[in-house]
Design a protein around this motif. Sequence first.
Motif, short mmCIF file in Angstrom:
data_model
loop_
_atom_site.label_atom_id
_atom_site.label_comp_id
_atom_site.label_asym_id
_atom_site.label_seq_id
_atom_site.Cartn_x
_atom_site.Cartn_y
_atom_site.Cartn_z
N LEU A 1 0.82 -1.21 0.00
CA LEU A 1 0.00 0.00 0.00
C LEU A 1 0.86 1.26 0.00
CD1 LEU A 1 -2.66 -1.01 2.71
CD2 LEU A 1 -2.66 -1.51 0.24
N PHE A 2 0.31 2.35 -0.57
CA PHE A 2 1.09 3.58 -0.73
C PHE A 2 2.46 3.19 -1.29
CE2 PHE A 2 -1.60 3.90 3.10
CZ PHE A 2 -2.51 4.83 2.65
N ALA A 3 2.41 2.42 -2.37
CA ALA A 3 3.56 1.65 -2.84
C ALA A 3 4.68 2.49 -3.45
CB ALA A 3 3.09 0.62 -3.87
N GLY A 4 4.38 3.72 -3.90
CA GLY A 4 5.41 4.51 -4.55
C GLY A 4 5.94 3.76 -5.76
N ILE A 5 7.26 3.63 -5.84
CA ILE A 5 7.85 2.91 -6.97
C ILE A 5 8.25 1.48 -6.58
CG2 ILE A 5 8.60 4.99 -8.15
CD1 ILE A 5 11.42 4.52 -7.03
N ALA B 1 -12.23 -2.79 1.57
CA ALA B 1 -11.35 -3.82 2.13
C ALA B 1 -11.69 -5.20 1.58
CB ALA B 1 -11.43 -3.81 3.66
N LYS B 2 -12.98 -5.45 1.35
CA LYS B 2 -13.41 -6.77 0.85
C LYS B 2 -12.91 -7.05 -0.57
CE LYS B 2 -17.95 -5.05 -0.69
NZ LYS B 2 -17.68 -5.10 -2.13
N ASP B 3 -12.54 -5.98 -1.29
CA ASP B 3 -12.05 -6.15 -2.66
C ASP B 3 -10.55 -6.37 -2.72
OD1 ASP B 3 -14.62 -5.82 -3.73
OD2 ASP B 3 -14.43 -3.63 -3.72
N ILE B 4 -9.90 -6.36 -1.58
CA ILE B 4 -8.45 -6.63 -1.50
C ILE B 4 -8.26 -8.11 -1.17
CG2 ILE B 4 -6.35 -6.14 -0.18
CD1 ILE B 4 -7.46 -3.31 0.27
N PRO B 5 -7.40 -8.82 -1.90
CA PRO B 5 -7.21 -10.26 -1.64
C PRO B 5 -6.71 -10.55 -0.23
CG PRO B 5 -6.21 -9.60 -3.73
CD PRO B 5 -6.58 -8.34 -3.02
N ARG C 1 -8.27 0.04 8.76
CA ARG C 1 -9.51 -0.63 8.32
C ARG C 1 -9.19 -1.93 7.57
NH1 ARG C 1 -11.05 0.17 2.94
NH2 ARG C 1 -9.87 1.80 1.85
N ILE C 2 -8.07 -1.95 6.84
CA ILE C 2 -7.70 -3.17 6.12
C ILE C 2 -7.15 -4.23 7.09
CG2 ILE C 2 -6.14 -4.12 4.36
CD1 ILE C 2 -6.41 -1.31 2.97
N LEU C 3 -6.38 -3.78 8.08
CA LEU C 3 -5.92 -4.72 9.12
C LEU C 3 -7.11 -5.30 9.87
CD1 LEU C 3 -2.85 -2.84 10.72
CD2 LEU C 3 -2.77 -4.90 9.30
N ASP C 4 -8.08 -4.45 10.20
CA ASP C 4 -9.28 -4.88 10.92
C ASP C 4 -10.06 -5.94 10.13
OD1 ASP C 4 -9.42 -3.76 13.41
OD2 ASP C 4 -10.43 -1.94 12.76
#
Length: 318
Positions: free
Chosen positions: A9-13, A58-62, A99-102
Motif C-alpha cells: 500500500l502507498f507503494a510509490g515505486i 477492504a473486501k475487494d483486496i485479496p 480498516r484493512i488490518l481490521d
Amino acid sequence: MEKLKFIDLFAGIGGIRLGFEDENTECVFSSEWDKFAQKTYEENFGEKPAGDITKIEAKDIPQHDILMAGFPCQPFSKIGKREGFKNATQGTLFFDVIRILDYHKPKAFLLENVSGILTIDNGKTIQTIMGALDEAGYNASYQVLNAADFGLPQNRRRVYFVGFLKELEVNFKYPVGDPYNRVPISSVLESNMDGYEISEHLQKSYLFKKDDGKPQIVDKNSDIQVNTLVATYHKIQRITGTFVRDGKTGLRLLSENECKALQGFPKDFKIPVSRTQMYRQFGNSVAVPVVKLIADEMKQNLRGAQNYSWSKQLTLHL
C-alpha cells in the motif's frame, strides 16, 4: 513451502516490495495514487497498482499474510473520552491501513514513515498510531534506523513499525546497524556526467551567495555520508541539497545511478519518467537494504510461529 502473500500500500515505486519480495513470497495487491509512480512501478514489476486506497473497499483486496505500507504522515484528531483510537484516525490515510488490518487480520505488517512522526503534536500522533494498532489486535513496536548504518552512503533516518497478531506470540527484534563501518559517498560517484549541470549563474547568485558551508558539496575524495535525499531535490535547495563537483560547469545534481545507490536500488531498475519525477520518486522511496533485513527477520518469525502452531496442534491431538 507455501508462499507468504503480501500487499503493498502507498507503494510509490516499489521500494518496500523490492526489499521484501523473494521466491517464497507473492504480492497479491498493490495501491498507489500517483500516475508517475504507477508508471515506474508497472515498468519494473509488470503490474499497475490500483489507485486511491481510500476508494477501495477492504473486501475487494485479496486475503494476505502481510500488509506493507509507506503511509503518508498526517496530523490526527484529538482522542475524545468516548472515542477509540481507531476513530481518532478518521480522515487520515493511516485510517485505511487500520480498516484493512481490521478486516483481513493478516499475520503481520510493516510500515515506514519519517522519524518526525514521533514528535508531532507532542507525541500524541504516535500514541494514536500505536493505540490503533493495539486495538486492531497486534503487538506492535517501532524503531528509528539510519540507512547509513546499513551500507548506504546516505544519512536517512526513518521509523519502521512492525507488528504481529497477538495470538502468534512473536518476539521480533529489529536489525542492528554498524555506525563504525559506513560506506562513503565517494564509492558511488560517477565521473564526467553530462546533463545534470547546475548553471554558473545559479551557483553564484544562489548556491554560494553566503559563505556558510552550504550546500553540501561532494567529490571522489569525500569520505562522508550525504544528506537525506528528499522529494524536492530537483529544486536545488542550498540548505538541504547535496551536489557533486563534476560536469561542464563544475557542479551538478546527483545522477540517476547515484540516486539508486543512495537508496539501495539495483542499477537495472527502470526509470521511465522525467528527471524531476525521478528525483521525487527516489526521494519518497525507502532504503531497500534496511527493509530487506527487517523483512528477513519477519519471515523467520512468521515461519517459526507457524511451526510452533502446528506443533501445538499436533500435541493437543495426541
